[in-house]
Design a protein around this motif. Sequence first.
Motif, PDB file in Angstrom:
ATOM      1  N   MET A   1       0.908  -1.305  -0.074  1.00  0.00           N
ATOM      2  CA  MET A   1       0.054   0.039  -0.054  1.00  0.00           C
ATOM      3  C   MET A   1       0.844   1.213  -0.075  1.00  0.00           C
ATOM      4  O   MET A   1       1.629   1.479   0.767  1.00  0.00           O
ATOM      5  N   VAL A   2       0.560   2.039  -0.764  1.00  0.00           N
ATOM      6  CA  VAL A   2       1.414   3.350  -0.964  1.00  0.00           C
ATOM      7  C   VAL A   2       0.690   4.395  -0.047  1.00  0.00           C
ATOM      8  O   VAL A   2      -0.425   4.450   0.098  1.00  0.00           O
ATOM      9  N   SER A   3       1.730   4.895   0.855  1.00  0.00           N
ATOM     10  CA  SER A   3       1.113   5.779   1.798  1.00  0.00           C
ATOM     11  C   SER A   3       0.299   7.253   1.430  1.00  0.00           C
ATOM     12  O   SER A   3       0.721   7.471   0.146  1.00  0.00           O
ATOM     13  N   ASP A   4      -0.215   7.749   2.147  1.00  0.00           N
ATOM     14  CA  ASP A   4      -1.062   9.023   1.674  1.00  0.00           C
ATOM     15  C   ASP A   4      -0.168   9.876   1.526  1.00  0.00           C
ATOM     16  O   ASP A   4      -0.334  10.818   0.416  1.00  0.00           O
ATOM     17  N   GLU A   5       1.117   9.925   2.280  1.00  0.00           N
ATOM     18  CA  GLU A   5       2.053  11.105   2.283  1.00  0.00           C
ATOM     19  C   GLU A   5       2.733  10.949   0.578  1.00  0.00           C
ATOM     20  O   GLU A   5       2.940  12.021  -0.075  1.00  0.00           O
ATOM     21  N   VAL A   6       2.944   9.738   0.163  1.00  0.00           N
ATOM     22  CA  VAL A   6       3.798   9.456  -1.113  1.00  0.00           C
ATOM     23  C   VAL A   6       2.525  10.029  -1.960  1.00  0.00           C
ATOM     24  O   VAL A   6       2.665  10.585  -3.103  1.00  0.00           O
ATOM     25  N   CYS A   7       1.491   9.527  -1.778  1.00  0.00           N
ATOM     26  CA  CYS A   7       0.178   9.672  -2.847  1.00  0.00           C
ATOM     27  C   CYS A   7       0.059  11.268  -3.224  1.00  0.00           C
ATOM     28  O   CYS A   7       0.150  11.599  -4.150  1.00  0.00           O
ATOM     29  N   ALA A   8       0.204  12.006  -1.854  1.00  0.00           N
ATOM     30  CA  ALA A   8      -0.004  13.576  -1.939  1.00  0.00           C
ATOM     31  C   ALA A   8       1.327  14.159  -2.790  1.00  0.00           C
ATOM     32  O   ALA A   8       1.233  15.056  -3.604  1.00  0.00           O
ATOM     33  N   SER A  80      14.992  17.918   4.689  1.00  0.00           N
ATOM     34  CA  SER A  80      15.313  16.368   5.161  1.00  0.00           C
ATOM     35  C   SER A  80      13.902  15.568   4.978  1.00  0.00           C
ATOM     36  O   SER A  80      13.638  14.565   4.818  1.00  0.00           O
ATOM     37  N   ALA A  81      12.817  16.338   5.297  1.00  0.00           N
ATOM     38  CA  ALA A  81      11.365  15.796   5.398  1.00  0.00           C
ATOM     39  C   ALA A  81      11.115  15.340   4.046  1.00  0.00           C
ATOM     40  O   ALA A  81      10.424  14.481   3.705  1.00  0.00           O
ATOM     41  N   ARG A  82      11.141  16.295   2.980  1.00  0.00           N
ATOM     42  CA  ARG A  82      11.017  15.853   1.642  1.00  0.00           C
ATOM     43  C   ARG A  82      11.905  15.046   1.206  1.00  0.00           C
ATOM     44  O   ARG A  82      11.451  13.956   0.555  1.00  0.00           O
ATOM     45  N   ASP A  83      13.178  14.840   1.593  1.00  0.00           N
ATOM     46  CA  ASP A  83      13.764  13.821   1.317  1.00  0.00           C
ATOM     47  C   ASP A  83      13.388  12.477   1.601  1.00  0.00           C
ATOM     48  O   ASP A  83      13.570  11.447   1.005  1.00  0.00           O
ATOM     49  N   ALA A  84      12.857  12.381   2.986  1.00  0.00           N
ATOM     50  CA  ALA A  84      12.227  11.212   3.340  1.00  0.00           C
ATOM     51  C   ALA A  84      11.167  10.508   2.656  1.00  0.00           C
ATOM     52  O   ALA A  84      11.043   9.561   2.338  1.00  0.00           O
ATOM     53  N   SER A  88      10.882   7.329   0.507  1.00  0.00           N
ATOM     54  CA  SER A  88       9.408   6.466   0.450  1.00  0.00           C
ATOM     55  C   SER A  88       8.910   6.235  -0.928  1.00  0.00           C
ATOM     56  O   SER A  88       8.610   5.095  -1.031  1.00  0.00           O
ATOM     57  N   LEU A  89       8.684   7.267  -1.771  1.00  0.00           N
ATOM     58  CA  LEU A  89       8.473   7.125  -2.966  1.00  0.00           C
ATOM     59  C   LEU A  89       9.256   5.980  -3.976  1.00  0.00           C
ATOM     60  O   LEU A  89       8.944   5.272  -4.513  1.00  0.00           O
ATOM     61  N   GLU A  90      10.598   6.165  -3.628  1.00  0.00           N
ATOM     62  CA  GLU A  90      11.552   5.229  -4.170  1.00  0.00           C
ATOM     63  C   GLU A  90      11.494   3.628  -3.845  1.00  0.00           C
ATOM     64  O   GLU A  90      11.257   2.901  -4.607  1.00  0.00           O
ATOM     65  N   ARG A  91      10.868   3.469  -2.658  1.00  0.00           N
ATOM     66  CA  ARG A  91      10.726   2.225  -2.019  1.00  0.00           C
ATOM     67  C   ARG A  91       9.344   1.636  -2.676  1.00  0.00           C
ATOM     68  O   ARG A  91       9.211   0.451  -3.005  1.00  0.00           O
TER      69      ARG A  91
END
Length: 133
Positions: A1-8, A80-84, A88-91
Motif C-alpha cells: 500500500m502506497v502511503s497517503d504522504e507519497v500519494c500526495a 530532510s522531510a521532503r527527502d524522506a 518512501s516514493l523510491e521504495r
Amino acid sequence: MVSDEVCAFLRDNIDSFESLEILLLLRRERIAWTAEELCRRLGTRAALIDDALASLVRARLVNTADRDTLVLYRYADADSARDAIVGSLERAYRDESMEVMRLMSTYAIERLRTGALRAFADAFVFRKGKGRG
C-alpha cells in the motif's frame, strides 16, 4: 500500500514518468548531470527530459547550476522531510511499481479534466472591451 504522504507528493509534484525516473536517479546518484547525460542514461528524447527537468526545478526538487556553457541538474536534498518522502516514493516504486504507475495515471487524468473544465468555464467569462459596449 502506497502511503497517503507519497500519494500526495506524487499528485502535487510528479507529472510524468520521466519526472519520476529523473528524480529517483538524481536522488540515488547525488551528482550533477547535464540534460544530455540524462537523455543517454534514461534512453529518452531530449524534449521529454527538458520538460521533466523544468517541472522538477519548478517544484524545487532539482537545483540547477551553470558550468561553462552547460546547465547541471542536481537533486535538491536540503529539505530532510521532503527527502524522506522521496525515499518512501523510491521504495514504493521499487516494491509496488504498478500501483505507483496507476496513481500517476489517475492524477494525470484529474489534471486533464480540471484543465478542460477551467478552459470551458473561461469560455463563458465576459470581458470588457473587444467590441463590447
